[in-house]
Motif scaffolding. Structure first.
Motif, PDB file in Angstrom:
ATOM      1  N   LEU A 237       0.828  -1.211   0.000  1.00 32.76           N
ATOM      2  CA  LEU A 237       0.000   0.000   0.000  1.00 32.76           C
ATOM      3  C   LEU A 237       0.863   1.263   0.000  1.00 32.76           C
ATOM      4  O   LEU A 237       0.514   2.253  -0.642  1.00 32.76           O
ATOM      5  N   VAL A 238       1.997   1.228   0.691  1.00 30.16           N
ATOM      6  CA  VAL A 238       2.918   2.370   0.678  1.00 30.16           C
ATOM      7  C   VAL A 238       3.324   2.686  -0.755  1.00 30.16           C
ATOM      8  O   VAL A 238       3.260   3.831  -1.208  1.00 30.16           O
ATOM      9  N   TRP A 239       3.744   1.653  -1.496  1.00 30.11           N
ATOM     10  CA  TRP A 239       4.201   1.864  -2.879  1.00 30.11           C
ATOM     11  C   TRP A 239       3.030   2.261  -3.778  1.00 30.11           C
ATOM     12  O   TRP A 239       3.179   3.135  -4.633  1.00 30.11           O
ATOM     13  N   ALA A 240       1.891   1.619  -3.588  1.00 26.96           N
ATOM     14  CA  ALA A 240       0.713   1.936  -4.421  1.00 26.96           C
ATOM     15  C   ALA A 240       0.285   3.390  -4.227  1.00 26.96           C
ATOM     16  O   ALA A 240      -0.040   4.079  -5.200  1.00 26.96           O
ATOM     17  N   ASN A 241       0.288   3.856  -2.987  1.00 24.99           N
ATOM     18  CA  ASN A 241      -0.081   5.253  -2.725  1.00 24.99           C
ATOM     19  C   ASN A 241       0.895   6.212  -3.400  1.00 24.99           C
ATOM     20  O   ASN A 241       0.486   7.201  -4.015  1.00 24.99           O
ATOM     21  N   ALA A 242       2.181   5.922  -3.284  1.00 29.19           N
ATOM     22  CA  ALA A 242       3.200   6.785  -3.891  1.00 29.19           C
ATOM     23  C   ALA A 242       3.019   6.832  -5.406  1.00 29.19           C
ATOM     24  O   ALA A 242       3.136   7.899  -6.025  1.00 29.19           O
ATOM     25  N   GLN A 243       2.704   5.701  -5.989  1.00 24.24           N
ATOM     26  CA  GLN A 243       2.549   5.643  -7.439  1.00 24.24           C
ATOM     27  C   GLN A 243       1.217   6.238  -7.892  1.00 24.24           C
ATOM     28  O   GLN A 243       1.119   6.757  -9.008  1.00 24.24           O
ATOM     29  N   LYS A 244       0.226   6.189  -7.051  1.00 20.75           N
ATOM     30  CA  LYS A 244      -1.062   6.793  -7.391  1.00 20.75           C
ATOM     31  C   LYS A 244      -0.974   8.314  -7.346  1.00 20.75           C
ATOM     32  O   LYS A 244      -1.528   9.001  -8.202  1.00 20.75           O
ATOM     33  N   TYR A 245      -0.267   8.844  -6.364  1.00 21.05           N
ATOM     34  CA  TYR A 245      -0.236  10.297  -6.173  1.00 21.05           C
ATOM     35  C   TYR A 245       0.817  10.990  -7.039  1.00 21.05           C
ATOM     36  O   TYR A 245       0.608  12.115  -7.481  1.00 21.05           O
TER      37      TYR A 245
ATOM     38  N   GLU B 131       7.421   9.947 -13.790  1.00 26.50           N
ATOM     39  CA  GLU B 131       8.775  10.480 -13.978  1.00 26.50           C
ATOM     40  C   GLU B 131       9.357  11.109 -12.700  1.00 26.50           C
ATOM     41  O   GLU B 131      10.515  11.524 -12.672  1.00 26.50           O
ATOM     42  N   SER B 132       8.578  11.135 -11.624  1.00 31.03           N
ATOM     43  CA  SER B 132       9.052  11.756 -10.380  1.00 31.03           C
ATOM     44  C   SER B 132      10.008  10.827  -9.619  1.00 31.03           C
ATOM     45  O   SER B 132       9.968   9.606  -9.761  1.00 31.03           O
ATOM     46  N   ASP B 133      10.861  11.441  -8.805  1.00 36.77           N
ATOM     47  CA  ASP B 133      11.790  10.661  -7.974  1.00 36.77           C
ATOM     48  C   ASP B 133      11.037   9.756  -7.002  1.00 36.77           C
ATOM     49  O   ASP B 133      11.424   8.606  -6.806  1.00 36.77           O
ATOM     50  N   ILE B 134       9.974  10.269  -6.400  1.00 32.09           N
ATOM     51  CA  ILE B 134       9.205   9.479  -5.428  1.00 32.09           C
ATOM     52  C   ILE B 134       8.642   8.224  -6.090  1.00 32.09           C
ATOM     53  O   ILE B 134       8.723   7.125  -5.541  1.00 32.09           O
ATOM     54  N   TYR B 135       8.082   8.391  -7.265  1.00 33.10           N
ATOM     55  CA  TYR B 135       7.521   7.258  -7.999  1.00 33.10           C
ATOM     56  C   TYR B 135       8.604   6.210  -8.270  1.00 33.10           C
ATOM     57  O   TYR B 135       8.420   5.019  -8.013  1.00 33.10           O
ATOM     58  N   ARG B 136       9.758   6.673  -8.779  1.00 32.28           N
ATOM     59  CA  ARG B 136      10.849   5.749  -9.114  1.00 32.28           C
ATOM     60  C   ARG B 136      11.402   5.060  -7.872  1.00 32.28           C
ATOM     61  O   ARG B 136      11.721   3.865  -7.909  1.00 32.28           O
TER      62      ARG B 136
ATOM     63  N   GLU C 108       9.076   2.309  -6.891  1.00 28.50           N
ATOM     64  CA  GLU C 108       9.231   1.139  -7.762  1.00 28.50           C
ATOM     65  C   GLU C 108      10.443   0.307  -7.348  1.00 28.50           C
ATOM     66  O   GLU C 108      10.363  -0.925  -7.284  1.00 28.50           O
ATOM     67  N   ALA C 109      11.555   0.983  -7.087  1.00 29.33           N
ATOM     68  CA  ALA C 109      12.781   0.275  -6.696  1.00 29.33           C
ATOM     69  C   ALA C 109      12.582  -0.465  -5.377  1.00 29.33           C
ATOM     70  O   ALA C 109      12.954  -1.641  -5.246  1.00 29.33           O
ATOM     71  N   LEU C 110      11.983   0.206  -4.405  1.00 28.24           N
ATOM     72  CA  LEU C 110      11.754  -0.428  -3.106  1.00 28.24           C
ATOM     73  C   LEU C 110      10.741  -1.559  -3.208  1.00 28.24           C
ATOM     74  O   LEU C 110      10.854  -2.568  -2.510  1.00 28.24           O
ATOM     75  N   SER C 111       9.776  -1.407  -4.076  1.00 20.22           N
ATOM     76  CA  SER C 111       8.778  -2.450  -4.286  1.00 20.22           C
ATOM     77  C   SER C 111       9.438  -3.723  -4.808  1.00 20.22           C
ATOM     78  O   SER C 111       9.117  -4.833  -4.355  1.00 20.22           O
ATOM     79  N   LYS C 112      10.369  -3.579  -5.730  1.00 15.26           N
ATOM     80  CA  LYS C 112      11.075  -4.744  -6.269  1.00 15.26           C
ATOM     81  C   LYS C 112      11.899  -5.432  -5.184  1.00 15.26           C
ATOM     82  O   LYS C 112      11.911  -6.664  -5.086  1.00 15.26           O
ATOM     83  N   VAL C 113      12.587  -4.634  -4.376  1.00 19.04           N
ATOM     84  CA  VAL C 113      13.376  -5.200  -3.278  1.00 19.04           C
ATOM     85  C   VAL C 113      12.451  -5.947  -2.326  1.00 19.04           C
ATOM     86  O   VAL C 113      12.720  -7.077  -1.928  1.00 19.04           O
ATOM     87  N   PHE C 114      11.336  -5.308  -1.967  1.00 21.39           N
ATOM     88  CA  PHE C 114      10.395  -5.932  -1.036  1.00 21.39           C
ATOM     89  C   PHE C 114       9.859  -7.246  -1.598  1.00 21.39           C
ATOM     90  O   PHE C 114       9.838  -8.263  -0.893  1.00 21.39           O
ATOM     91  N   ASP C 115       9.397  -7.224  -2.842  1.00 22.17           N
ATOM     92  CA  ASP C 115       8.801  -8.431  -3.422  1.00 22.17           C
ATOM     93  C   ASP C 115       9.792  -9.592  -3.443  1.00 22.17           C
ATOM     94  O   ASP C 115       9.420 -10.736  -3.173  1.00 22.17           O
ATOM     95  N   LYS C 116      11.046  -9.295  -3.728  1.00 20.38           N
ATOM     96  CA  LYS C 116      12.064 -10.345  -3.748  1.00 20.38           C
ATOM     97  C   LYS C 116      12.274 -10.922  -2.348  1.00 20.38           C
ATOM     98  O   LYS C 116      12.259 -12.136  -2.150  1.00 20.38           O
ATOM     99  N   LYS C 117      12.452 -10.051  -1.361  1.00 19.25           N
ATOM    100  CA  LYS C 117      12.704 -10.506   0.010  1.00 19.25           C
ATOM    101  C   LYS C 117      11.471 -11.178   0.611  1.00 19.25           C
ATOM    102  O   LYS C 117      11.581 -12.199   1.276  1.00 19.25           O
ATOM    103  N   TYR C 118      10.300 -10.624   0.363  1.00 16.13           N
ATOM    104  CA  TYR C 118       9.086 -11.210   0.914  1.00 16.13           C
ATOM    105  C   TYR C 118       8.780 -12.558   0.256  1.00 16.13           C
ATOM    106  O   TYR C 118       8.288 -13.483   0.907  1.00 16.13           O
ATOM    107  N   GLY C 119       9.083 -12.676  -1.030  1.00 12.61           N
ATOM    108  CA  GLY C 119       8.894 -13.954  -1.720  1.00 12.61           C
ATOM    109  C   GLY C 119       9.707 -15.058  -1.071  1.00 12.61           C
ATOM    110  O   GLY C 119       9.220 -16.179  -0.884  1.00 12.61           O
ATOM    111  N   LYS C 120      10.932 -14.748  -0.700  1.00 14.65           N
ATOM    112  CA  LYS C 120      11.780 -15.738  -0.021  1.00 14.65           C
ATOM    113  C   LYS C 120      11.200 -16.098   1.341  1.00 14.65           C
ATOM    114  O   LYS C 120      11.188 -17.267   1.725  1.00 14.65           O
ATOM    115  N   LEU C 121      10.723 -15.105   2.076  1.00 17.29           N
ATOM    116  CA  LEU C 121      10.129 -15.352   3.395  1.00 17.29           C
ATOM    117  C   LEU C 121       8.879 -16.213   3.263  1.00 17.29           C
ATOM    118  O   LEU C 121       8.694 -17.166   4.017  1.00 17.29           O
TER     119      LEU C 121
END
Length: 131
Positions: free
Chosen positions: A89-97, A101-106, A109-122
């Motif tokens: 939800l943190v990432w979705a909110n940032a991307q919705k608002y 091309e903004s730094d926050i959006y990018r 996205e980067a943190l979302s990829k890191v999270f998905d990888k680590k959470y997938g392993k967990l």
């Protein structure tokens, strides 16, 4: 005493009492929080301070990494999937608002990829343990 110091002290006191899956979630969260690009996501968006009057009109369920950390220690999450839902939800909110091309959006996205990888392993780890 700052709130950060209180959180750290409370976190270390409770660390051994968290269920294994929540300890794994906390470890992932701490990893995310320690990353340079996590800065904008550590606390709730102060939409008044940043003069974003439309923020509460667009973002109906605000979420940030600090709130998620408090929720872990308050035993708010019954499952690790509930934790993951709030992190996403943190990432979705940032991307919705923000614009793509903004730094926050990018950064989201980067943190979302890191999270998905680590959470997938967990998730795989605890799926195997429950069999």
């Amino acid at each position: 005493m700052s709130m950060t110091r209180k959180k750290k002290r409370g976190g270390s006191r409770l660390k051994g009492k968290l269920p294994d899956s929540m300890q794994g979630c906390l470890d992932i969260l701490k990893n995310l929080q320690s990353r340079q690009e996590a800065g904008p996501f550590l606390e709730p968006v102060d939409w008044k301070r940043f003069d974003l009057p439309n923020y509460p009109l667009i973002i109906k369920r605000p979420m940030d990494l600090g709130t998620i950390e408090r929720r872990i220690f308050d035993c708010f999450y019954a499952t690790s999937d509930e934790f993951a839902e709030d992190v996403r939800l943190v990432w979705a909110n940032a991307q919705k608002y923000n614009r793509p091309e903004s730094d926050i959006y990018r950064m989201s996205e980067a943190l979302s990829k890191v999270f998905d990888k680590k959470y997938g392993k967990l998730s795989k780890l605890y799926t195997k343990k429950s069999r």
